[in-house]
Design an enzyme around this catalytic site. Structure first.
Site, PDB file in Angstrom:
ATOM      1  CE  LYS A  27      50.993  49.887  69.473  1.00 61.02           C
ATOM      2  NZ  LYS A  27      51.135  48.635  70.145  1.00 61.02           N
ATOM      3  NE  ARG A  97      53.050  48.662  73.988  1.00 61.69           N
ATOM      4  CZ  ARG A  97      52.055  48.150  74.709  1.00 61.69           C
ATOM      5  NH1 ARG A  97      51.233  47.274  74.182  1.00 61.69           N
ATOM      6  NH2 ARG A  97      51.887  48.514  75.957  1.00 61.69           N
ATOM      7  N   GLY A 106      47.934  41.598  67.285  1.00 66.86           N
ATOM      8  CA  GLY A 106      48.340  40.411  68.036  1.00 66.86           C
ATOM      9  C   GLY A 106      49.257  39.450  67.310  1.00 66.86           C
ATOM     10  CG  MET A 108      54.619  40.760  64.234  1.00 66.15           C
ATOM     11  SD  MET A 108      55.241  42.109  63.266  1.00 66.15           S
ATOM     12  CE  MET A 108      53.926  43.255  63.342  1.00 66.15           C
ATOM     13  NE  ARG A 351      44.342  49.080  66.491  1.00 64.33           N
ATOM     14  CZ  ARG A 351      44.861  47.965  66.948  1.00 64.33           C
ATOM     15  NH1 ARG A 351      46.076  47.604  66.608  1.00 64.33           N
ATOM     16  NH2 ARG A 351      44.172  47.171  67.728  1.00 64.33           N
ATOM     17  CG  HIS A 467      42.389  37.068  68.610  1.00 71.44           C
ATOM     18  ND1 HIS A 467      41.894  35.955  67.960  1.00 71.44           N
ATOM     19  CD2 HIS A 467      43.443  37.497  67.879  1.00 71.44           C
ATOM     20  CE1 HIS A 467      42.632  35.728  66.900  1.00 71.44           C
ATOM     21  NE2 HIS A 467      43.582  36.638  66.828  1.00 71.44           N
ATOM     22  NE  ARG A 630      26.569  32.590  26.534  1.00 69.89           N
ATOM     23  CZ  ARG A 630      27.346  32.199  27.528  1.00 69.89           C
ATOM     24  NH1 ARG A 630      28.511  32.789  27.725  1.00 69.89           N
ATOM     25  NH2 ARG A 630      26.968  31.241  28.331  1.00 69.89           N
ATOM     26  CB  SER A 777      30.116  41.152  26.098  1.00 67.78           C
ATOM     27  OG  SER A 777      30.135  40.947  27.487  1.00 67.78           O
ATOM     28  N   GLY A 779      34.347  37.966  27.557  1.00 70.11           N
ATOM     29  CA  GLY A 779      34.058  36.795  28.401  1.00 70.11           C
ATOM     30  C   GLY A 779      35.373  36.378  29.030  1.00 70.11           C
ATOM     31  CB  CYS A 844      29.453  39.403  30.633  1.00 71.75           C
ATOM     32  SG  CYS A 844      29.950  38.354  29.266  1.00 71.75           S
ATOM     33  CE1 TYR A 864      28.130  44.978  29.637  1.00 67.34           C
ATOM     34  CE2 TYR A 864      28.049  46.596  27.864  1.00 67.34           C
ATOM     35  CZ  TYR A 864      28.004  45.285  28.302  1.00 67.34           C
ATOM     36  OH  TYR A 864      27.823  44.271  27.394  1.00 67.34           O
TER      37      TYR A 864
HETATM   38  C1  PEP Z   1      32.985  33.951  29.946  1.00 67.80           C
HETATM   39  O1  PEP Z   1      33.542  33.070  29.318  1.00 67.80           O
HETATM   40  O2  PEP Z   1      33.607  34.834  30.574  1.00 67.80           O
HETATM   41  C2  PEP Z   1      31.519  34.027  30.012  1.00 67.80           C
HETATM   42  C3  PEP Z   1      30.929  35.044  30.611  1.00 67.80           C
HETATM   43  O3  PEP Z   1      30.832  32.993  29.512  1.00 67.80           O
HETATM   44  P1  PEP Z   1      30.643  31.594  30.273  1.00 67.80           P
HETATM   45  O4  PEP Z   1      31.112  31.801  31.674  1.00 67.80           O
HETATM   46  O5  PEP Z   1      29.203  31.279  30.187  1.00 67.80           O
HETATM   47  O6  PEP Z   1      31.504  30.700  29.472  1.00 67.80           O
HETATM   48 MG    MG Z   2      32.400  31.899  27.908  1.00 69.39          MG
END
Ligand code: PEP
Ligand code: MG
Length: 888
Positions: A27, A97, A106, A108, A351, A467, A630, A777, A779, A844, A864
């Site tokens: 403000k 204020r 709102g 404070m 703002r 609000h 998998r 990958s 997990g 993943c 990725y």
């Molecule tokens: C993980 O362990 O991150 C994974 C993707 O495999 P899951 O969740 O199936 O164990």
């Molecule tokens: Mg897993």
């Protein structure tokens, strides 16, 4: 050298500027900025957030030199206003204020009309020629001061006001005369004295320091603390305090006060959206006590109160010009507050306006087209997490619906749930996994936790800037506000609609936040799509990101959804989900119950064609894109029935004795199944399971290559590897089976064999593992579980306490723990690449769709991220943010 603690602004000059937000609060920074660009801002000054920090560090006392700086700044305001603070003839009144670096609407405290006492009130009477107004301002000031600065229960003075009205036989405050109000001031002061044991301070300087202390003190009040927690605002930022000359919107019919957005905050449409009230003071508009009037005619509907454009045309035109100046200056949609005092317009605040995801996208895309901002700016304007709102269902337009009331479309989306009438109940039901709609006459900051727990919010009073509306939009929750078609009875825990329906607590209703409709029962919803401005923005997003975004999907339907959202492949196809489908669970159970290889193989032969057709269908949907499959991961007991009735049914079906089935189930019981016989460990014992799966994958691929000319490179992924030797053995098996299938089909199909990195040992020995893996990958679900030694399945019972008490900032299963688990990701990535420079690496775990984790993956250098279909656009946007921020 002493720092500067106070920054003045007024008459076109400001000590500070917009970039000093951390120091001056949002403000204060914007008041300085608006002053500098020539907008009409009442003069004032800002005490910096440094003062707040010092206040808390030094046991609630102020830094040296502050008082002198305040005195000088106050003198400057007196000069700029040509009035005197405490001057009987020509008194200056101020507002005090809060204003934190991040907006906390709102949360404070505020004190208005400060500087009034028995002497100065006579000056106000002389100036305004309106004793009623003067005494009304005075009694409001005493009420606010007593409550905010002295912590006196607001009800005490409010009840005196009520008594005054009833003894006069009137119902509205405005029906009290100047004499009544003068008497009320005396009564308030007497009550103040008896309740607090001290006199109301007549000295304006004492009042000022009291109010400053209260506003700094309110930084730590419980609702501000809760709000900061919900919005991840650090508590050590502190708030600034703004002291500003009062201007009055309640001095008569040529006065008004209002709130406006330079564009529609719900839809993003480029039109001037706002609400105002004639003859009202500041908070009246936002507090939802009177229903405000629209500022312009653009969207005027039958029955709406007259627009400001018609009632106060000169001020409206001036305000419309300011709107354009502000948008050109800030290059973003602004949320403004203004007051008109006897025909003169003042700007009290600007703002960056909070907006729905839909509005954020429309505004960003429009502003690029208007030449105000670049495509990069547009991409950075939309928060990845906010997209979640657009990826939620809306009401099915085909569905039948019985509309029972209509209010304002305050925050879009659709929500169904059982009606509850208070925040505590909403939270309680939410804990029991019930979906609720919170219904209130109006909401206040005390209701935040209930709003957070509800699917949607319905209020009977208050406008689009109330609000409820502002907070709901910030949370991305559906909200219908100002629904005067309903009458709420908290006592009976029910509401009655004008159409004659009675809805009791627990009854289901549906809200459509885009139309303002309140509908009886639960209405079917439809899934969202990326189109229009959303698609335009996403096309820019894809220009800037480096990370690819894949999806976790194990059905053709989910795969298609993810493709529609822009997924560039499947990063995780969990094959175990396929084992539960239809009647195949029967064959899976036969396989598990068989006590010799031949028995297992004959059961697996039944599963093979089903798995193959699953893969065929997924490959078809994902045509041209990579697919990582998998192999079986969970412990076998998960596929067997756990209660005795089901066991005896199974025994009957497979021609075994109940006792034999039961013995199998018991034998497969594990104390820590997550750390037990699962993942690749199963295949070390029963290699035929993975053999069948590899065969199914490769047969599906060969058929598509041979018969339909597909180009396809299946990625076969082996889970839960801890030691390179596990992978060495299983990879050799997979190659044997895959090559055999290719030979049989007489086609060359390239395939990759890789592994999940989801155990600390795998990350630490990634250089060895990479000798046997063509891709990794991460997990991070299991990696978080095993790094923290924290059960994925049980942590939900106590992790909320950790977050609540600040032991952890966020749940590590939601946002990747970058310091710990992330370090293993970094090590795994670097060691893997040191062995194999072209190793493909992704993630993943659930973190693949969480914005801060996506940024981390970008920074580590992964190829990725892979996430659930509905999070694909979020991950794409987060990846673009990461790349753009990287380039800066
Ligand atoms: C993980 O362990 O991150 C994974 C993707 O495999 P899951 O969740 O199936 O164990
Ligand atoms: Mg897993």
């Amino acid at each position: 050298m002493m720092g500067q603690y106070v920054y003045s602004f007024g008459n076109g000059q400001a000590d500070g500027e917009g970039s000093l937000r951390v120091l001056l609060g949002g403000k204060g920074a914007n008041l300085a900025e608006m002053t500098s660009i020539g907008l009409p801002v009442p003069p004032g000054f800002t005490l910096t957030t440094e003062v707040c920090k010092a206040f808390y560090e030094n046991n609630r006392s102020y830094p040296e030199g502050l008082r002198a700086e305040v005195a000088a700044a106050l003198a400057l305001v007196e000069k700029r206003m040509n009035k005197g603070f405490g001057d009987q003839q020509n008194p200056l009144l101020v507002s005090v204020r809060s204003g934190a670096p991040a907006s906390m609407p709102g949360m404070m405290d505020t004190v208005l009309n400060l500087g009034l006492n028995d002497h100065t009130v006579t000056g106000i009477i002389a100036q305004s020629n309106d004793p009623r107004f003067a005494y009304d301002s005075y009694r409001r000031f005493i009420q606010m001061y007593a409550n905010v600065v002295k912590g006196m229960d607001g009800e005490i003075l409010e009840s005196l006001l009520e008594r005054a009205k009833s003894s006069k036989g009137v119902t509205l405050d405005t029906e009290l005369s100047a004499a009544d109000l003068k008497q009320l001031v005396a009564d308030f002061k007497a009550c103040y004295r008896t309740t607090l044991g001290e006199d109301f301070p007549e000295d304006p300087h004492e009042q000022l320091w009291g109010a400053i202390g209260a506003v700094f003190g309110s930084w730590m009040n419980p609702r501000a603390v809760t709000y900061r927690k919900l919005h991840s605002i650090p508590s050590d930022w502190g708030t600034a305090v703004n002291v500003q000359a009062m201007v009055f919107g309640n001095m008569g019919e040529d006065c008004a006060t209002g709130v406006a957005f330079t564009r529609d905050p719900a839809t993003g449409e480029n039109y001037f959206y706002g609400e105002y009230l004639v003859n009202a003071q500041g908070e009246d508009v936002v507090a939802g006590i009177r229903t405000p009037q629209p500022i312009n005619r653009a969207k005027h509907k039958e029955g709406d109160l007259p627009a400001m454009e018609d009632v106060l045309p000169d001020s409206y035109q001036q305000l419309a010009k300011i709107r354009t100046i502000l948008e050109r200056h800030y290059k973003d949609m602004q949320d403004i507050e203004f007051t008109i005092e006897t025909g003169k317009l003042y700007m009290l605040q600007t703002r960056t306006g909070k907006r729905t995801a839909q509005a954020a996208i429309k505004i960003a895309v429009d502003m690029v087209q208007e030449g105000l901002i670049s495509e990069k700016d547009a991409v950075l304007r939309v928060e990845p997490a906010q997209l979640d709102q657009l990826l939620h269902p809306s009401l099915d337009p085909q569905a039948e619906k019985e509309v029972i009331a209509k209010g304002l479309p305050a925050s879009p989306g659709a929500a169904s749930g059982q009606v509850v009438f208070n925040a505590e109940e909403a939270e309680e039901q939410n804990r029991l996994k019930k979906k609720v709609i919170l219904v209130r006459i109006e909401t206040s900051p005390e209701d935040i936790h209930g709003m957070n727990a509800a699917q949607g919010i319905l209020t009977a009073r208050g406008g689009m800037t109330s609000h409820a509306a502002v907070v709901a939009r910030g949370m991305g929750k559906c909200c219908v506000s100002g629904c005067s078609d309903i009458k709420i009875d908290y006592e009976k825990q029910q509401l009655v609609t004008r159409s004659g329906h009675t809805i009791k607590k627990g009854d289901a209703i549906t809200l459509d936040g885009s139309t303002g409709e309140v509908i009886l029962g639960t209405v079917p919803k439809v899934q969202p799509a990326v189109s229009g401005d959303f698609a335009t923005l996403m096309s820019w997003v894809d220009k800037f990101r480096r990370l690819k975004v894949r999806t976790n999907a194990d059905t053709p339907h989910d795969s298609q959804t993810a493709r529609d959202f822009g997924a560039e492949g499947i990063g995780l196809c969990r094959t175990e989900h396929m084992f539960f489908e239809g009647d195949r669970i029967q064959a899976v159970r036969e396989m598990i119950l068989a006590d010799n290889l031949a028995g297992r193989k004959s059961a697996l032969d039944k599963i093979l064609p089903m798995q193959k057709s699953d893969f065929l269908n997924i490959f078809k949907v994902m045509k041209g894109l990579p697919v990582t499959i998998r192999l079986l991961d969970p412990p076998l007991h998960e596929f067997l029935p756990q209660n005795e009735d089901d066991m005896s049914e199974l025994a009957h079906a497979v021609g075994m004795k109940f006792s034999e089935v039961k013995a199998h189930v018991e034998q497969l019981h594990e104390f820590n199944p997550m750390l037990g016989h699962r993942g690749c460990r199963l295949a070390i014992t029963y290699p035929e399971v993975y053999d069948m799966q590899v065969q199914a994958i490769m047969e599906a691929a060969c058929e598509l290559v041979k018969n339909e000319g597909f180009e396809i490179v299946p990625e076969i992924m082996i889970p839960l590897v801890a030691h390179v030797n596990e992978l060495r053995i299983l990879r050799a098996n997979a190659i044997r089976v895959a090559d055999e299938v290719c030979r049989r089909y007489g086609v060359e199909v390239n395939y990759l064999i890789g592994t999940m990195i989801e155990l600390p040992r795998a990350a630490l020995t990634a250089d060895a593992i990479a000798q046997e893996a063509e891709f990794f990958s991460f997990g991070t679900n299991d990696l978080t579980q095993t790094t923290y030694g924290l059960s994925r399945d049980d942590a939900g019972h106590f992790l909320p306490d950790y977050v609540e008490r600040g032991v952890l900032k966020r749940d590590p299963f939601v946002a990747l723990d970058q310091r710990g688990v992330g370090e293993l990701v970094r090590i795994g990535f670097e060691r893997g690449r040191s062995t194999r420079a072209d190793l493909k690496v992704g993630i993943c775990g659930e973190h693949g769709g969480e914005p801060s984790s996506v940024v981390f993956c970008h920074n580590v250098g992964l190829d990725y991220v892979s996430c659930s279909p509905y999070r694909v656009p979020i991950a794409r946007l987060a990846a673009a943010h990461a790349a753009l921020q990287d380039n800066r």
